[in-house]
Motif scaffolding. Structure first.
Motif, short mmCIF file in Angstrom:
data_model
loop_
_atom_site.label_atom_id
_atom_site.label_comp_id
_atom_site.label_asym_id
_atom_site.label_seq_id
_atom_site.Cartn_x
_atom_site.Cartn_y
_atom_site.Cartn_z
N ASP A 60 0.82 -1.20 0.00
CA ASP A 60 0.00 0.00 0.00
C ASP A 60 0.87 1.27 0.00
N LEU A 61 1.86 1.32 0.88
CA LEU A 61 2.72 2.51 0.99
C LEU A 61 3.45 2.81 -0.31
N LEU A 62 3.90 1.76 -0.99
CA LEU A 62 4.68 1.97 -2.21
C LEU A 62 3.78 2.13 -3.43
N GLY A 63 2.47 2.03 -3.23
CA GLY A 63 1.54 2.21 -4.34
C GLY A 63 1.59 1.08 -5.35
N LEU A 64 1.91 -0.13 -4.90
CA LEU A 64 2.00 -1.28 -5.82
C LEU A 64 0.62 -1.91 -5.99
N PRO A 65 0.44 -2.71 -7.04
CA PRO A 65 -0.88 -3.28 -7.32
C PRO A 65 -1.35 -4.17 -6.17
N PRO A 66 -2.64 -4.09 -5.83
CA PRO A 66 -3.19 -4.97 -4.79
C PRO A 66 -2.94 -6.42 -5.19
N GLY A 67 -2.61 -7.24 -4.18
CA GLY A 67 -2.34 -8.64 -4.48
C GLY A 67 -0.87 -8.94 -4.67
N THR A 68 -0.05 -7.90 -4.79
CA THR A 68 1.40 -8.09 -4.89
C THR A 68 1.88 -8.83 -3.65
#
Ligand SMILES: *Cc1c(COP(=O)(O)O)cnc(C)c1O
Length: 452
Positions: A119-127
């Motif tokens: 979440d903090l790094l703005g990566l795709p959900p499910g990563t």
């Protein structure tokens, strides 16, 4: 045990309380005394309290004061109070974080931290994430996932059959690729010399206009945060080209990816979320104790398949997330403990504030040095500053004398054929006064070098 641990707490607190009063680099006398810790291993057992006293007396003075506020070498980072304390507790727990059944708390903390960091790094959900020692191993693991996935798509199982006989993969890197990534390629059998190297611009950013044609058996390695300049590759353009072609994009984001937590620096990180895998350090900018890094993969199964655990009968098989399925190692310490403590103690706003303060202090360095007529070589976009004090010889002498002076510590580099001093501001402990005091020392030493 209780007395021993209290004694250690006293010694550690004393060490940290004095960290800003001492020379950042240890003296040569302190280093010479280290041999007193050696000699043949005595036959007799030793009293733990006595050997701890010896370790403190001889060892502490021979440390580099990286947990203080005036260490600006490499990209190192300090250890936040909560993360250091959590590390001690984790030491007492002595958990093996490989499997749920060996340590429910270690496994759970990894799951919590995984979600927070994605979440903090703005990566795709499910990563999904694996908790490794460092960015080198995170690059290794991410590239293993890339290798495995692209070859599987071509009908080849590299885990079972190895690379011999497989369709060759191409690896594209920028001219400013970090050595750790080449090291990972070397270990993975992808070869560090058979890469296709894309030229970089004057800040070290890969030139998207110079990318070769991409296809489904190409891994493109891009960088978030150049180790010298802090610059970011143009991820948006590169990722969209790669996606169209079915290529895999791996991001070396050792410290730079953390820029995503601040609205001031998030624009630099924009587009990196479109990659397939990411490597990030936690012992650098998240300021947890060594060693700690994370590999993140958009589709966690691609990571898990690349690091097959086998199925010995005595090893637990479960439907839960088993930590060791996402790392190259099996038994390991519970790194999630300090990560949880660091993130929970800072909160979202505290982390943002720490990153922003470090970047502001990097600009303060650049402004003060420029004000004294000293040349700053890079655009200071993040926490990295490159400085030239004149000729290569003059710059090298300033660096050597600064290190010997002990006020602060900076290392050297050669940036696009210019000898330079690197300043990296990456510790929670660094204050405005630390920067002002360090600038004073730099200017004083630069003037004395010029004068002779
Ligand atoms: C520091 C760094 C690495 C290597 O990190 P380790 O944790 O030392 O393995 C890789 N890439 C970049 C850009 C770095 O700054």
């Amino acid at each position: 045990m209780k007395e021993l641990l209290s004694d250690v707490a006293t010694r550690a607190s004393r060490y940290l309380a004095g960290i800003n009063e001492r020379s950042v680099a240890p003296s040569s006398e302190a280093i010479a005394r280290l041999s007193e810790l050696g000699g043949p291993l005595p036959d007799a057992s030793a009293d733990p309290a006595e050997l701890l006293a010896l370790l403190d007396e001889i060892g502490s003075p021979a440390t580099v004061a990286t947990s203080g506020g005036r260490y600006f070498g490499f990209v190192v980072g300090g250890a936040l109070p909560a993360s250091l304390a959590a590390n001690w507790l984790a030491g007492a727990w002595d958990q093996n974080a490989a499997m749920q059944i060996m340590s429910p708390v270690a496994a759970k903390l990894e799951e919590i931290v995984e979600a927070w960091v994605v979440d903090l790094l703005g990566l795709p959900p499910g990563t999904g994430a694996g908790f490794v020692t460092c960015t080198t191993m995170a690059n290794f693991s991410g590239l293993a996932a890339a290798r495995s996935t692209l070859l599987r798509r071509a009908g080849w199982n590299v885990e079972d059959n190895g690379l011999f006989g497989a369709q060759p993969l191409r690896v594209v890197v920028g001219q400013e690729v970090h050595v750790s990534l080449l090291r990972a390629l070397a270990i993975l059998g992808l070869g560090r010399s058979r890469v296709i190297t894309v030229p970089a611009d004057d800040q070290g950013r890969m030139r998207a206009d110079a990318l070769p044609p991409l296809d489904g058996h190409t891994i493109v390695c891009i960088q978030a945060g150049n180790v010298n300049t802090g610059a970011f590759d143009p991820a948006k353009e590169i990722c969209s080209r790669a996606r169209e072609a079915g290529a895999w994009v791996h991001v070396d984001g050792a410290f730079g990816l953390w820029g995503a937590v601040s609205p001031l620096y998030a624009p630099l990180v924009d587009g990196f979320e479109n990659a397939d895998s990411w490597a990030v350090d936690c012992h650098k900018w998240l300021n947890v104790p060594y060693d700690s890094g994370m590999v993140l993969v958009r589709e966690p199964d691609n990571l898990r398949r690349a690091l097959p655990t086998g199925n010995a009968a005595y090893l637990a098989q479960s439907s839960q997330r088993e930590p060791w399925q996402f790392t190259p190692d099996a038994s390991r310490r519970a790194r999630g403990v300090e990560l949880w403590a660091a993130l929970r103690s800072l909160g979202r706003s505290g982390l943002r504030e720490m990153i922003e303060r470090n970047c502001r202090l990097a600009r303060l360095f650049a402004d003060r040095l420029r004000g004294a007529g000293i040349r700053v070589l890079n655009d200071v976009v993040l926490n990295q500053v490159l400085v030239s004090f004149g000729s290569p010889e003059e710059t090298r002498r300033v660096i050597a004398e600064l290190q010997a002076d002990g006020t602060c510590w900076c290392g050297g580099t050669v940036w696009q054929n210019q000898t330079a001093m690197r300043i990296s501001v990456s510790s929670w402990a660094t204050t405005d006064e630390d920067v002002e005091g360090s600038v004073e020392a730099m200017i004083r030493i630069a003037q004395s070098v010029k004068a002779c």
